[in-house]
Enzyme design. Sequence first.
Site, short mmCIF file in Angstrom:
data_model
loop_
_atom_site.label_atom_id
_atom_site.label_comp_id
_atom_site.label_asym_id
_atom_site.label_seq_id
_atom_site.Cartn_x
_atom_site.Cartn_y
_atom_site.Cartn_z
N CYS A 188 18.06 -23.08 1.06
CA CYS A 188 16.92 -22.83 0.17
C CYS A 188 15.83 -22.11 0.96
CB CYS A 188 16.35 -24.13 -0.37
SG CYS A 188 17.55 -25.25 -1.10
N CYS B 251 15.61 -18.16 1.48
CA CYS B 251 14.92 -17.35 0.46
C CYS B 251 13.46 -17.78 0.28
CB CYS B 251 15.62 -17.44 -0.89
SG CYS B 251 17.22 -16.64 -0.94
N CYS C 212 9.54 -42.34 -30.65
CA CYS C 212 8.91 -42.49 -29.33
C CYS C 212 7.44 -42.90 -29.52
CB CYS C 212 8.95 -41.18 -28.55
SG CYS C 212 10.55 -40.38 -28.47
N CYS D 242 15.60 -44.85 -22.69
CA CYS D 242 14.78 -45.14 -23.86
C CYS D 242 15.61 -45.02 -25.14
CB CYS D 242 13.60 -44.17 -23.95
SG CYS D 242 12.06 -44.84 -23.31
#
Lengths: 106, 267
Positions: free
Chosen positions: B82, B85, B183, B228
């Site tokens: 990683c 770059c 929710c 959930c």
Amino acid sequence: MSSALINVPARAKRGEIIAIKTLISHLMETGFRYDSTGVLVPRNIITDFVCTYNGEEIFRAGFFPAIAANPFMIFYTVATESGTIVFQWAGDNGYSESASAKIVVE
Amino acid sequence: MNVQVSLSRWLALTASLMGVLVIANPTLSAEIASADRRSDYEFMRRDTQAMQDDDAANPGMLWVLEGETLWNARAGEANKSCADCHGDARVSMKGIASVYPSFDDKREKLVDLEARINICRTDHQNAKPLPFESKELLALMAYVARQSNGMPIKSNTDVRLKPHINAGQRMFYGRQGQLNLSCAQCHEDNWGKQLAGNKVPQGHPTGYPIYRLEWQNLGSLQRRLRTCLSGMRAQPYEYGSVELIELELYLMWRARGMTMDTPAVRP
């Protein structure tokens, strides 16, 4: 997995009480759980922990299945002299891990 | 007879009108005013807060450290890390997690942080994508998101995100599952109240991936949402599905301006 996080003060005054914190990456599989196919997951825990300060044992702990994953400990010692504090964990399936920290006592 | 027919017609018409009204106004729950917004951190017990605040005690830091190692490790057929770059993540990844999920230009689709990491792996490292909830993927996510610690969640202004935010919002307010819950019924109408051993939080995703004590492990927002959903006795969406990412996006948009605290500890 980077396995251990150690926190020891880099410097301390002679005679000072210092806190030592250790956090170690471990599943602490209890041996009481079953997987989704109904097979008992074998126990895989840390069983022993030893801390030495310049070669002298200053703290020891026994670990058991009820201890949570990634065990965290905090304990105290008196800063007597400069040197190295070594931490060693041992457990099931030949598990062994160690770490160390330097301390300067003035 | 005629009276009965017209009565049943009237009932049917009323019912359909009510249906229209409900559809037209799905937000029966009121959105939390910004002054009343609270991080999930504030609903935790003091001992759990102390565990999060101390880097030496926060188990999530184990993944952050591992993520740092992986960031600098070469991977895939391209044999690139990683860092090859992106350089130093402490500079290049600062604030990045606060604008995710975002829109990927090349693929023309919505991507969250784990999708972005895996796109980088397949496109630039020629490596296999990391499995969802694997230690490696969570470690990289934790390391990247850690660089946004203390920064506000940004309101991503990309217009291409708008339909996805709306879709996520509809899911947040829509009832689903065998318990017929939304929710919002927990996280807007009943936050702060006791649910078993803990207080119901408002559901702001400030600190993902989180170390959840119940999991004894680090986990992503997608895992949290799936947990959930199964608690609502709804069929959880698959990892990486657009529905979950839209819900992630809506929750981030809803939490815009709030401070990030990755890796958070949650009960």
